[in-house]
Design a protein around this motif. Sequence first.
Motif, PDB file in Angstrom:
ATOM      1  N   ILE A 105       0.864  -1.187   0.000  1.00  0.00           N
ATOM      2  CA  ILE A 105       0.000   0.000   0.000  1.00  0.00           C
ATOM      3  C   ILE A 105       0.900   1.236   0.000  1.00  0.00           C
ATOM      4  CG2 ILE A 105      -1.691   1.319   1.356  1.00  0.00           C
ATOM      5  CD1 ILE A 105      -2.777  -1.320   0.220  1.00  0.00           C
ATOM      6  N   ASN A 106       0.595   2.217  -0.845  1.00  0.00           N
ATOM      7  CA  ASN A 106       1.373   3.454  -0.809  1.00  0.00           C
ATOM      8  C   ASN A 106       0.535   4.688  -0.446  1.00  0.00           C
ATOM      9  OD1 ASN A 106       0.145   3.325  -3.387  1.00  0.00           O
ATOM     10  ND2 ASN A 106       1.701   4.636  -4.279  1.00  0.00           N
ATOM     11  N   TRP A 107      -0.782   4.501  -0.247  1.00  0.00           N
ATOM     12  CA  TRP A 107      -1.641   5.606   0.194  1.00  0.00           C
ATOM     13  C   TRP A 107      -2.934   5.024   0.735  1.00  0.00           C
ATOM     14  CZ3 TRP A 107      -6.126   8.453   0.080  1.00  0.00           C
ATOM     15  CH2 TRP A 107      -6.029   9.809   0.417  1.00  0.00           C
ATOM     16  N   ALA A 108      -3.384   5.549   1.844  1.00  0.00           N
ATOM     17  CA  ALA A 108      -4.658   5.123   2.427  1.00  0.00           C
ATOM     18  C   ALA A 108      -5.284   6.320   3.126  1.00  0.00           C
ATOM     19  CB  ALA A 108      -4.456   3.979   3.418  1.00  0.00           C
ATOM     20  N   GLY A 109      -6.528   6.611   2.774  1.00  0.00           N
ATOM     21  CA  GLY A 109      -7.157   7.739   3.436  1.00  0.00           C
ATOM     22  C   GLY A 109      -8.562   8.005   2.954  1.00  0.00           C
ATOM     23  N   ARG A 163       1.924   9.975   0.648  1.00  0.00           N
ATOM     24  CA  ARG A 163       2.431  11.216   0.057  1.00  0.00           C
ATOM     25  C   ARG A 163       1.329  12.253  -0.080  1.00  0.00           C
ATOM     26  NH1 ARG A 163       6.908   9.907  -4.493  1.00  0.00           N
ATOM     27  NH2 ARG A 163       8.274   8.770  -3.082  1.00  0.00           N
ATOM     28  N   LEU A 164       1.731  13.482  -0.370  1.00  0.00           N
ATOM     29  CA  LEU A 164       0.766  14.551  -0.616  1.00  0.00           C
ATOM     30  C   LEU A 164      -0.281  14.064  -1.611  1.00  0.00           C
ATOM     31  CD1 LEU A 164       3.014  17.709  -0.926  1.00  0.00           C
ATOM     32  CD2 LEU A 164       1.496  17.097   0.946  1.00  0.00           C
ATOM     33  N   ALA A 165      -1.494  14.544  -1.438  1.00  0.00           N
ATOM     34  CA  ALA A 165      -2.601  14.061  -2.258  1.00  0.00           C
ATOM     35  C   ALA A 165      -3.357  15.209  -2.905  1.00  0.00           C
ATOM     36  CB  ALA A 165      -3.554  13.250  -1.378  1.00  0.00           C
ATOM     37  N   CYS A 166      -4.181  14.864  -3.861  1.00  0.00           N
ATOM     38  CA  CYS A 166      -5.089  15.841  -4.458  1.00  0.00           C
ATOM     39  C   CYS A 166      -5.982  16.365  -3.338  1.00  0.00           C
ATOM     40  CB  CYS A 166      -5.942  15.168  -5.519  1.00  0.00           C
ATOM     41  SG  CYS A 166      -4.985  14.358  -6.807  1.00  0.00           S
ATOM     42  N   THR A 167      -6.253  17.644  -3.337  1.00  0.00           N
ATOM     43  CA  THR A 167      -7.033  18.239  -2.265  1.00  0.00           C
ATOM     44  C   THR A 167      -8.532  18.183  -2.525  1.00  0.00           C
ATOM     45  OG1 THR A 167      -5.186  19.724  -1.823  1.00  0.00           O
ATOM     46  CG2 THR A 167      -7.292  20.303  -0.847  1.00  0.00           C
ATOM     47  N   CYS A 186      -2.379  11.351  -8.474  1.00  0.00           N
ATOM     48  CA  CYS A 186      -1.769  12.149  -7.409  1.00  0.00           C
ATOM     49  C   CYS A 186      -0.346  11.654  -7.142  1.00  0.00           C
ATOM     50  CB  CYS A 186      -2.602  12.068  -6.134  1.00  0.00           C
ATOM     51  SG  CYS A 186      -4.240  12.791  -6.312  1.00  0.00           S
ATOM     52  N   ASP A 187      -0.145  10.341  -7.193  1.00  0.00           N
ATOM     53  CA  ASP A 187       1.159   9.729  -6.972  1.00  0.00           C
ATOM     54  C   ASP A 187       1.451   8.839  -8.168  1.00  0.00           C
ATOM     55  OD1 ASP A 187       3.401   8.282  -6.197  1.00  0.00           O
ATOM     56  OD2 ASP A 187       2.618   7.731  -4.232  1.00  0.00           O
ATOM     57  N   ALA A 188       2.470   9.182  -8.920  1.00  0.00           N
ATOM     58  CA  ALA A 188       2.806   8.433 -10.134  1.00  0.00           C
ATOM     59  C   ALA A 188       3.158   6.978  -9.840  1.00  0.00           C
ATOM     60  CB  ALA A 188       3.962   9.114 -10.853  1.00  0.00           C
ATOM     61  N   ALA A 189       3.475   6.650  -8.593  1.00  0.00           N
ATOM     62  CA  ALA A 189       3.829   5.277  -8.237  1.00  0.00           C
ATOM     63  C   ALA A 189       2.610   4.363  -8.122  1.00  0.00           C
ATOM     64  CB  ALA A 189       4.606   5.255  -6.922  1.00  0.00           C
ATOM     65  N   SER A 190       1.409   4.940  -8.021  1.00  0.00           N
ATOM     66  CA  SER A 190       0.206   4.121  -7.861  1.00  0.00           C
ATOM     67  C   SER A 190      -0.108   3.372  -9.151  1.00  0.00           C
ATOM     68  CB  SER A 190      -0.986   4.986  -7.463  1.00  0.00           C
ATOM     69  OG  SER A 190      -0.791   5.506  -6.173  1.00  0.00           O
ATOM     70  N   VAL A 245     -15.460   8.987   0.841  1.00  0.00           N
ATOM     71  CA  VAL A 245     -14.958   7.720   0.323  1.00  0.00           C
ATOM     72  C   VAL A 245     -13.678   7.337   1.063  1.00  0.00           C
ATOM     73  CG1 VAL A 245     -15.931   8.085  -1.983  1.00  0.00           C
ATOM     74  CG2 VAL A 245     -13.555   8.738  -1.542  1.00  0.00           C
ATOM     75  N   LEU A 246     -13.439   6.038   1.118  1.00  0.00           N
ATOM     76  CA  LEU A 246     -12.169   5.488   1.584  1.00  0.00           C
ATOM     77  C   LEU A 246     -11.395   5.100   0.337  1.00  0.00           C
ATOM     78  CD1 LEU A 246     -10.088   4.269   3.533  1.00  0.00           C
ATOM     79  CD2 LEU A 246     -11.555   2.235   3.687  1.00  0.00           C
ATOM     80  N   ASP A 247     -10.184   5.607   0.209  1.00  0.00           N
ATOM     81  CA  ASP A 247      -9.349   5.396  -0.975  1.00  0.00           C
ATOM     82  C   ASP A 247      -8.051   4.720  -0.548  1.00  0.00           C
ATOM     83  OD1 ASP A 247      -8.085   5.603  -3.465  1.00  0.00           O
ATOM     84  OD2 ASP A 247      -7.640   7.736  -3.232  1.00  0.00           O
ATOM     85  N   ILE A 248      -7.690   3.629  -1.209  1.00  0.00           N
ATOM     86  CA  ILE A 248      -6.443   2.932  -0.924  1.00  0.00           C
ATOM     87  C   ILE A 248      -5.734   2.665  -2.241  1.00  0.00           C
ATOM     88  CG2 ILE A 248      -5.344   0.947   0.184  1.00  0.00           C
ATOM     89  CD1 ILE A 248      -8.001   0.591   1.762  1.00  0.00           C
ATOM     90  N   ASP A 249      -4.476   3.080  -2.328  1.00  0.00           N
ATOM     91  CA  ASP A 249      -3.667   2.915  -3.536  1.00  0.00           C
ATOM     92  C   ASP A 249      -2.537   1.931  -3.290  1.00  0.00           C
ATOM     93  OD1 ASP A 249      -5.263   4.962  -4.446  1.00  0.00           O
ATOM     94  OD2 ASP A 249      -3.651   6.409  -4.663  1.00  0.00           O
ATOM     95  N   SER A 250      -2.107   1.292  -4.368  1.00  0.00           N
ATOM     96  CA  SER A 250      -0.999   0.348  -4.306  1.00  0.00           C
ATOM     97  C   SER A 250      -0.038   0.599  -5.466  1.00  0.00           C
ATOM     98  CB  SER A 250      -1.516  -1.089  -4.382  1.00  0.00           C
ATOM     99  OG  SER A 250      -0.442  -2.000  -4.496  1.00  0.00           O
TER     100      SER A 250
END
Length: 158
Positions: free
Chosen positions: A45-49, A68-72, A105-109, A126-131
């Motif tokens: 996981i590289n982002w969860a929020g 990392r910083l995210a889209c607002t 938002c994160d090119a690694a996703s 929403v709950l958003d989780i990226d990998s």
Amino acid sequence: MSAPIHRLSVDELVPMVRSVLSTETDMIANMANIAALLFETLPQINWAGFYLWKEADRQLVLGPFQGRLACTRIPLGRGVCGTVAQNRETLVVPDVHAFPGHIACDAASESEIVLPIVAKGALVGVLDIDSPVKDRFSDADRTRLEEVVSLLVATLEG
């Protein structure tokens, strides 16, 4: 040196979330702790929020998260999060680059799961989780993460 992070299966996560939510009713505090649990325990996981729905603006606004910083702000219907907010249905995206209108938002996703949060019939967010791994999220992940959202919703409807 800090201790290594213990990665958990999504099945192990649900009881942890239940325990954390059992003693707190504040939505922001609960979302912050859920985001931390997801980020620190789930593998790959590289982002969860959370993104919170702002009816007056008709858009999602960044809430508690880890990564990392995210889209607002995300307009309704735009990207994966905006689509989930509009349709109020969970989306599992095996390859975000193949999703029309994906917001990077994160090119690694590489893959993403987004779950709607609806309490008392109203969209909360929403709950958003990226990998960083393509096709990271399974049906089991979807089911357990929907349980996590249900636990959160129960505190909101309390």
